[in-house]
Design an enzyme around this catalytic site. Structure first.
Site, PDB file in Angstrom:
ATOM      1  N   HIS A 129      19.236  14.953  78.096  1.00  0.00           N
ATOM      2  CA  HIS A 129      19.650  15.222  76.692  1.00  0.00           C
ATOM      3  C   HIS A 129      19.595  16.606  76.312  1.00  0.00           C
ATOM      4  O   HIS A 129      20.484  17.324  75.716  1.00  0.00           O
ATOM      5  CB  HIS A 129      18.643  14.412  75.928  1.00  0.00           C
ATOM      6  CG  HIS A 129      18.715  14.754  74.293  1.00  0.00           C
ATOM      7  ND1 HIS A 129      19.572  14.054  73.431  1.00  0.00           N
ATOM      8  CD2 HIS A 129      17.987  15.732  73.769  1.00  0.00           C
ATOM      9  CE1 HIS A 129      19.477  14.941  72.093  1.00  0.00           C
ATOM     10  NE2 HIS A 129      18.578  15.849  72.380  1.00  0.00           N
ATOM     11  N   HIS A 134      22.774  19.805  74.605  1.00  0.00           N
ATOM     12  CA  HIS A 134      22.714  21.083  73.704  1.00  0.00           C
ATOM     13  C   HIS A 134      23.107  22.393  74.514  1.00  0.00           C
ATOM     14  O   HIS A 134      23.443  23.389  73.610  1.00  0.00           O
ATOM     15  CB  HIS A 134      21.303  21.358  73.268  1.00  0.00           C
ATOM     16  CG  HIS A 134      20.881  20.299  72.373  1.00  0.00           C
ATOM     17  ND1 HIS A 134      21.488  19.788  71.200  1.00  0.00           N
ATOM     18  CD2 HIS A 134      19.751  19.302  72.416  1.00  0.00           C
ATOM     19  CE1 HIS A 134      20.584  19.001  70.485  1.00  0.00           C
ATOM     20  NE2 HIS A 134      19.780  18.612  71.385  1.00  0.00           N
TER      21      HIS A 134
HETATM   22 FE   LIG Z   1      17.903  17.162  71.030  1.00  0.00          FE
END
Ligand SMILES: [Fe+2]
Length: 295
Positions: A129, A134
């Protein structure tokens, strides 16, 4: 499985700023295979759904050896391209060190990977994740400056006891934000882009509310932890997001909204400017769509 990577104090071996040695060599062949599966599935699914710079930023991850990223190797590509580096942390870390890392252009990434049986769904934000969701967006200069401005705002919010309000801005942008590019709705939030199923819902479903971003509105709005969001906020571009963040007097907002009831995620609110552009067409899903990568 309950969340297990939450700590009140830096665990043994962690520095005061919560960073840890990544110990990349300790990752197993099975973990490298899990990463490759996740990476291949998500990249195949996101063309046409992720914003341009996310897709461009993915090239940074393609430049390093396949499998669990060695952060030292990743940073050799990331620093010259973005001015950022990734640092390993044990999992969820408290606000203050998190904000301080952002202000110094260090993106904290959890140093654990979901087990293979959770490929379709990880209860905790794991390394996949944090890195896949990101890091690609760091390539956009305005968005990366937004993260720095967010970190600065966070350090001020901590002193005012307002970090929960500010956290809603993170959630509705960095995790679940949408952007319009060439008249098309695209996703840029990492909570979306590490989850094919919610990306699809956010961009194609007529059900959720989509509202042009207004920072005060965002900070008044609660969110869901364990189901798809009912409201998504849309930006016209990352320069707009950065400008709005820099020009907003956050302390005044905190004062105004601290005495008011928070809005439920599905609530409409007077003054909302609905995004009424086209949604994305539903394209045939990739073959792995028997599960979903939620976070
Ligand atoms: Fe996050």
């Amino acid at each position: 499985m309950a969340a297990t990577h939450i700590y009140d104090a830096p665990p043994e071996g962690a520095a005061p700023d919560w960073t840890i040695d990544q110990r990349w060599h300790a990752f197993t062949a099975e973990q490298h295979a899990t990463w490759r599966t996740l990476f291949d599935q998500q990249t195949a699914a996101l063309a046409g759904y992720a914003c341009d710079d996310f897709l461009r930023g993915l090239d940074l991850l393609r430049q390093i050896s396949p499998g669990v990223p060695d952060f030292a190797e990743l940073n050799r590509h990331l620093r010259p391209a973005t001015g950022w580096e990734v640092v390993a942390v044990p999992g969820w870390i408290p606000n203050r060190p998190f904000f301080e890392h952002l202000t110094n252009r260090r993106f904290p990434a959890a140093n654990f990977l979901r087990p293979p049986e959770q490929i379709g769904y990880s209860e905790e934000p794991d390394m996949f994740h944090d890195i896949f969701g990101h890091v690609p967006m760091l390539i956009n200069p305005a968005f990366s400056e937004f993260l720095v401005a967010y970190g600065d705002a966070g350090l001020r919010a901590e002193k005012l006891g307002a970090s929960d309000f500010l956290g809603r801005l993170w959630l509705y942008t960095t995790e679940f934000g949408l952007v319009v590019e060439r008249g098309e709705l695209r996703a840029f939030g990492g909570g979306l882009l590490s989850s094919y199923a919610e990306t699809l819902a956010a961009l194609t479903s007529p059900e959720p509310r989509r509202i042009w971003l207004d920072i005060e509105r965002v900070m008044r709005t609660k969110y869901h932890f364990d189901e798809f969001q009912r409201t998504y906020f849309v930006v016209a571009g990352f320069e707009d997001l950065l400008r709005a963040t820099e020009e907003t007097d956050f302390a005044s907002i905190y004062r105004r909204i601290s005495g008011e009831a928070a809005l439920d995620p599905e609530d409409a609110f007077p003054g909302d400017r609905a995004y009424d552009g086209l949604l994305q067409p539903v394209r045939p899903g990739p073959a792995f769509m028997n599960g979903e990568a939620r976070r």
